[in-house]
Design an enzyme around this catalytic site. Structure first.
Site, mmCIF file in Angstrom:
data_model
loop_
_atom_site.group_PDB
_atom_site.id
_atom_site.type_symbol
_atom_site.label_atom_id
_atom_site.label_comp_id
_atom_site.label_asym_id
_atom_site.label_seq_id
_atom_site.Cartn_x
_atom_site.Cartn_y
_atom_site.Cartn_z
ATOM 1 C CG HIS A 199 18.195 34.854 -7.610
ATOM 2 N ND1 HIS A 199 18.741 36.016 -7.139
ATOM 3 C CD2 HIS A 199 17.207 34.518 -6.728
ATOM 4 C CE1 HIS A 199 18.119 36.389 -6.031
ATOM 5 N NE2 HIS A 199 17.184 35.496 -5.760
ATOM 6 C CG HIS A 200 16.420 30.218 -10.423
ATOM 7 N ND1 HIS A 200 15.624 30.687 -11.441
ATOM 8 C CD2 HIS A 200 15.819 30.610 -9.267
ATOM 9 C CE1 HIS A 200 14.579 31.313 -10.939
ATOM 10 N NE2 HIS A 200 14.678 31.293 -9.617
ATOM 11 C CE LYS A 203 15.281 37.378 -9.112
ATOM 12 N NZ LYS A 203 13.810 37.321 -8.924
ATOM 13 C CB THR A 230 15.932 39.846 -2.168
ATOM 14 O OG1 THR A 230 14.722 39.067 -2.141
ATOM 15 C CG2 THR A 230 16.641 39.728 -0.828
ATOM 16 C CB ALA A 260 7.234 40.859 0.855
ATOM 17 C CB SER A 261 11.544 42.364 -2.407
ATOM 18 O OG SER A 261 12.172 42.434 -1.137
ATOM 19 C CG ASN A 262 13.006 36.832 0.102
ATOM 20 O OD1 ASN A 262 12.491 36.014 0.850
ATOM 21 N ND2 ASN A 262 14.049 36.552 -0.661
ATOM 22 C CE1 TYR A 263 4.521 38.027 0.981
ATOM 23 C CE2 TYR A 263 5.729 37.955 -1.090
ATOM 24 C CZ TYR A 263 4.693 38.454 -0.319
ATOM 25 O OH TYR A 263 3.841 39.403 -0.845
ATOM 26 C CB THR A 309 5.515 39.055 -9.479
ATOM 27 O OG1 THR A 309 4.704 37.878 -9.433
ATOM 28 C CG2 THR A 309 6.218 39.127 -10.833
ATOM 29 C CB THR A 310 10.694 41.350 -8.287
ATOM 30 O OG1 THR A 310 11.350 40.253 -8.958
ATOM 31 C CG2 THR A 310 10.592 41.017 -6.811
#
Length: 239
Positions: A135-136, A139, A146, A100-103, A76-77
């Site tokens: 992004h969608h 969000k 990211t 992580a901001s992105n996995y 989650t950010t």
């Protein structure tokens, strides 16, 4: 492993599918409708927690996890102003915390490419840099985590840049991040350098949530026996 999911939106459902396909058990799925069930879980019945909720829920979720000493993977950010506190709680309670901001493996390769390109361009001030993330429409936070990580990578290597701003028009020392919300886009990130004579652009386009979800499950598998604070460089190995 016995995995507890905190957050059961679109990402949570994809994570569940991948975790089950890799032989794990989902022992709980917590969202706003059943948060009262949290206290039925502990280190006795949970090997790892995967937290993909919403910015306003993540802080309380992570405090609960750290206080319980649970190995927790968070994607989650929008809550990172509390990060130092969560990491302190992790150390104090013998927990394990992985953020992580992105996995996505591809995105983490992109992070490294972004830093390398910035290092190459640093001696040439005629190039201006700007970033775009798409992004969608669901969000909730902007810019994306990211995009922030990418901007931080640029700041690390571009001496003239000391901060980022979530707008197109910025001061000389700022990196602009333009955030667009369109349809069901899983995630697109663009780094562009412009000079009077040419442009250089790198881009990462996610085609689905599968890559993010797989990375989160792999991180949970890796984290479960550990204690301390970790990130994707620990999982993938340093540059």
């Amino acid at each position: 492993m016995n995995i507890l999911l905190l957050g059961y939106g679109k990402m949570g459902k994809v994570i569940e599918q991948i975790a089950l396909s890799r032989g794990h058990q989902i022992v709980g799925k917590i969202d706003v409708t059943n948060r009262h069930e949290l206290d039925t879980f502990s280190r006795d019945n949970v090997d790892a927690v995967i937290e993909f909720s919403a910015p306003e829920a993540a802080y309380e979720n992570l405090k609960w996890c750290m206080n319980k000493g649970l190995p927790t993977v968070c994607g989650t950010t929008g809550w990172l102003h509390h990060r130092a506190e969560i990491e302190q709680l992790c150390q104090a309670h013998g927990a394990a915390f992985f953020y992580a901001s992105n996995y996505s493996i591809g995105v983490n390769l992109f992070f490294r490419l972004n830093k390398y390109l910035a290092k190459l361009i640093a001696p040439y001030p005629q190039y201006s840099v700007h970033t775009t993330e798409i992004h969608h429409i669901h969000k909730l936070d902007a810019p994306s985590g990211t995009a922030i990580t990418l901007a931080e990578g640029l700041i690390e290597h571009l001496a003239a840049k000391t901060e980022w701003a979530n707008q197109a028009d910025v001061a000389e020392n700022q990196i602009p991040i333009v955030s667009l919300r369109e349809g069901e886009v899983p995630g697109t990130h663009v780094i562009r350098y412009d000079s009077a004579v040419d442009s250089i652009e790198i881009q990462h386009v996610a085609h689905s949530r599968q890559g993010f979800a797989l990375g989160a499950v792999v991180a949970a598998e890796w984290l479960s026996p550990r204690k301390g604070v970790y990130g994707m460089d620990d999982l993938l190995g340093e540059d």
